[in-house]
Design a protein around this motif. Structure first.
Motif, PDB file in Angstrom:
ATOM      1  N   ALA A  41       0.816  -1.167   0.138  1.00  0.00           N
ATOM      2  CA  ALA A  41       0.132  -0.123   0.054  1.00  0.00           C
ATOM      3  C   ALA A  41       0.846   1.205  -0.227  1.00  0.00           C
ATOM      4  N   GLY A  42       2.124   1.137   0.589  1.00  0.00           N
ATOM      5  CA  GLY A  42       2.977   2.195   0.359  1.00  0.00           C
ATOM      6  C   GLY A  42       3.378   3.175  -0.709  1.00  0.00           C
ATOM      7  N   PRO A  43       3.873   4.222  -0.694  1.00  0.00           N
ATOM      8  CA  PRO A  43       4.690   4.909   0.639  1.00  0.00           C
ATOM      9  C   PRO A  43       3.591   5.643   1.374  1.00  0.00           C
ATOM     10  N   ASP A  44       2.405   6.111   1.062  1.00  0.00           N
ATOM     11  CA  ASP A  44       1.426   6.908   1.782  1.00  0.00           C
ATOM     12  C   ASP A  44       1.100   6.238   2.897  1.00  0.00           C
ATOM     13  N   ARG A  45       1.416   7.024   4.265  1.00  0.00           N
ATOM     14  CA  ARG A  45       1.657   6.557   5.539  1.00  0.00           C
ATOM     15  C   ARG A  45       0.104   6.106   5.948  1.00  0.00           C
ATOM     16  N   ARG A  46      -0.825   7.036   5.560  1.00  0.00           N
ATOM     17  CA  ARG A  46      -2.174   6.924   6.160  1.00  0.00           C
ATOM     18  C   ARG A  46      -2.811   5.562   5.524  1.00  0.00           C
ATOM     19  N   ALA A  47      -2.430   5.508   4.225  1.00  0.00           N
ATOM     20  CA  ALA A  47      -2.730   3.929   3.354  1.00  0.00           C
ATOM     21  C   ALA A  47      -2.118   2.993   4.254  1.00  0.00           C
ATOM     22  N   LEU A  48      -0.804   3.226   4.428  1.00  0.00           N
ATOM     23  CA  LEU A  48      -0.085   1.979   4.960  1.00  0.00           C
ATOM     24  C   LEU A  48      -0.600   1.428   6.248  1.00  0.00           C
ATOM     25  N   ALA A  49      -1.119   2.622   7.004  1.00  0.00           N
ATOM     26  CA  ALA A  49      -1.756   2.339   8.379  1.00  0.00           C
ATOM     27  C   ALA A  49      -2.899   1.584   8.347  1.00  0.00           C
ATOM     28  N   GLU A  50      -3.658   1.975   7.374  1.00  0.00           N
ATOM     29  CA  GLU A  50      -5.032   1.339   7.309  1.00  0.00           C
ATOM     30  C   GLU A  50      -4.998  -0.103   6.864  1.00  0.00           C
ATOM     31  N   ALA A  51      -3.946  -0.260   5.715  1.00  0.00           N
ATOM     32  CA  ALA A  51      -3.606  -1.559   5.199  1.00  0.00           C
ATOM     33  C   ALA A  51      -3.206  -2.538   6.313  1.00  0.00           C
ATOM     34  N   THR A  52      -2.377  -1.976   7.099  1.00  0.00           N
ATOM     35  CA  THR A  52      -1.567  -2.845   8.294  1.00  0.00           C
ATOM     36  C   THR A  52      -2.718  -3.330   9.359  1.00  0.00           C
ATOM     37  N   VAL A  53      -3.843  -2.398   9.718  1.00  0.00           N
ATOM     38  CA  VAL A  53      -4.446  -2.459  10.611  1.00  0.00           C
ATOM     39  C   VAL A  53      -5.403  -3.720  10.002  1.00  0.00           C
ATOM     40  N   ASP A  54      -6.025  -3.557   8.874  1.00  0.00           N
ATOM     41  CA  ASP A  54      -6.785  -4.747   8.157  1.00  0.00           C
ATOM     42  C   ASP A  54      -6.180  -5.907   8.100  1.00  0.00           C
ATOM     43  N   ALA A  55      -4.963  -5.939   7.614  1.00  0.00           N
ATOM     44  CA  ALA A  55      -4.206  -7.117   7.632  1.00  0.00           C
ATOM     45  C   ALA A  55      -3.872  -7.923   8.727  1.00  0.00           C
ATOM     46  N   LEU A  56      -3.744  -7.096  10.124  1.00  0.00           N
ATOM     47  CA  LEU A  56      -3.386  -7.994  11.140  1.00  0.00           C
ATOM     48  C   LEU A  56      -4.991  -8.511  11.640  1.00  0.00           C
ATOM     49  N   LEU A  57      -6.095  -8.061  11.250  1.00  0.00           N
ATOM     50  CA  LEU A  57      -7.246  -8.557  11.732  1.00  0.00           C
ATOM     51  C   LEU A  57      -7.322  -9.955  10.795  1.00  0.00           C
ATOM     52  N   VAL A  58      -7.339  -9.628   9.420  1.00  0.00           N
ATOM     53  CA  VAL A  58      -7.466 -10.840   8.585  1.00  0.00           C
ATOM     54  C   VAL A  58      -6.589 -12.087   8.925  1.00  0.00           C
ATOM     55  N   GLY A  59      -4.936 -11.476   9.290  1.00  0.00           N
ATOM     56  CA  GLY A  59      -4.298 -12.693   9.813  1.00  0.00           C
ATOM     57  C   GLY A  59      -4.621 -13.351  10.935  1.00  0.00           C
ATOM     58  N   LEU A  60      -4.976 -12.581  11.966  1.00  0.00           N
ATOM     59  CA  LEU A  60      -5.703 -13.299  13.127  1.00  0.00           C
ATOM     60  C   LEU A  60      -7.014 -14.266  12.949  1.00  0.00           C
ATOM     61  N   LYS A  61      -7.771 -13.665  12.085  1.00  0.00           N
ATOM     62  CA  LYS A  61      -9.105 -14.814  11.860  1.00  0.00           C
ATOM     63  C   LYS A  61      -8.930 -15.711  10.958  1.00  0.00           C
ATOM     64  N   GLU A  62      -7.882 -15.494   9.931  1.00  0.00           N
ATOM     65  CA  GLU A  62      -7.312 -16.737   9.191  1.00  0.00           C
ATOM     66  C   GLU A  62      -6.908 -17.689   9.786  1.00  0.00           C
ATOM     67  N   HIS A  63      -5.892 -17.382  10.926  1.00  0.00           N
ATOM     68  CA  HIS A  63      -4.953 -18.286  11.309  1.00  0.00           C
ATOM     69  C   HIS A  63      -5.277 -18.372  13.019  1.00  0.00           C
ATOM     70  N   GLN A  64      -6.455 -18.243  13.087  1.00  0.00           N
ATOM     71  CA  GLN A  64      -6.807 -18.134  14.670  1.00  0.00           C
ATOM     72  C   GLN A  64      -6.388 -19.471  15.402  1.00  0.00           C
ATOM     73  N   GLU A  65      -6.402 -20.706  14.796  1.00  0.00           N
ATOM     74  CA  GLU A  65      -5.891 -21.966  15.586  1.00  0.00           C
ATOM     75  C   GLU A  65      -4.641 -21.880  15.863  1.00  0.00           C
ATOM     76  N   MET A  66      -3.813 -21.780  14.693  1.00  0.00           N
ATOM     77  CA  MET A  66      -2.300 -21.515  14.792  1.00  0.00           C
ATOM     78  C   MET A  66      -1.828 -20.385  15.799  1.00  0.00           C
ATOM     79  N   ARG A  67      -2.470 -19.444  15.774  1.00  0.00           N
ATOM     80  CA  ARG A  67      -2.251 -18.329  16.817  1.00  0.00           C
ATOM     81  C   ARG A  67      -2.403 -18.673  18.040  1.00  0.00           C
ATOM     82  N   LEU A  68      -3.640 -19.546  18.277  1.00  0.00           N
ATOM     83  CA  LEU A  68      -3.734 -20.149  19.620  1.00  0.00           C
ATOM     84  C   LEU A  68      -2.667 -21.023  20.150  1.00  0.00           C
ATOM     85  N   LEU A  69      -2.229 -21.552  19.158  1.00  0.00           N
ATOM     86  CA  LEU A  69      -1.008 -22.688  19.422  1.00  0.00           C
ATOM     87  C   LEU A  69      -0.078 -21.871  20.018  1.00  0.00           C
TER      88      LEU A  69
END
Length: 203
Positions: free
Chosen positions: A78-106
């Protein structure tokens, strides 16, 4: 006759077998014998690929961390625009958590087992170190994309960020509240991006 597989391929196969056992039966059920049985290979093959059980468990932890980090690494596009980067990072953190919740629980299971069992403490510490190191790598790549530096020491920032992510994720594991988790990630992103130099102009 079975064709001998390359070492990296065999290690990946063993890690997958170990993760399957851990997900189904719990971290403390992961033994060299049990993983060999799961993978349909000999004990000797496991010992050839990994020096010991701890090495195998560390490889499992790295595999979990790599999978969870993939959406966040992709967010750098999404870079180098910082606001776009921040928004994309937040979305990705939630997506990664939900997609890999069983692995994260491990990973949390590893931490708890390490706190309770001296034998697993070194492995749990290795997983924590891996998590912080991968967060540091991401922060360095983020700074490169955004063309900034960090006001804080990057090692301190990486540790703080990794531990805060863990806290948000653990809360989500309990309440499954997507909105609360996203807000938590957004607050974290705001704090991290505020550490960038030069500062982002207001507006």
């Amino acid at each position: 006759m079975n064709k001998r597989k390359p070492l990296d391929e065999r290690r990946a196969e063993i890690v997958e077998a170990g993760l399957s056992v851990a997900l189904r039966e719990g971290v403390e059920s992961v033994t060299v014998r049990r993983v060999a049985q799961e993978a349909g290979i000999s004990l000797g093959t496991v010992h050839y690929c990994f020096d010991d059980k701890d090495a195998m468990l560390r490889a499992m932890g790295r595999s979990i961390a790599m999978r969870a980090s993939e959406p966040v690494i992709a967010a750098l596009e999404a870079g180098p625009d910082r606001r776009a980067l921040a928004e994309a990072t937040v979305d990705a953190l939630l997506v990664g958590l939900k997609e890999h919740q069983e692995m994260r629980l491990l990973t949390f299971e590893f931490a708890v087992s390490g706190a309770r069992t001296p034998v697993l403490r070194e492995v749990a510490q290795a997983h924590l170190t891996q998590s912080i190191a991968m967060t540091r790598e991401y922060l360095q790549r983020l700074a490169d994309v955004a063309q900034v530096t960090w006001a804080s020491d990057i090692d301190d920032l990486a540790r703080m960020t990794a531990l805060r992510i863990d806290g948000i994720e653990l809360a989500w594991m309990v309440d499954q509240d997507d909105a609360a988790a996203r807000e938590g990630f957004a607050v974290l992103a705001r704090d991290v991006f505020a550490d960038m130099r030069p500062e982002l102009p207001a507006g």
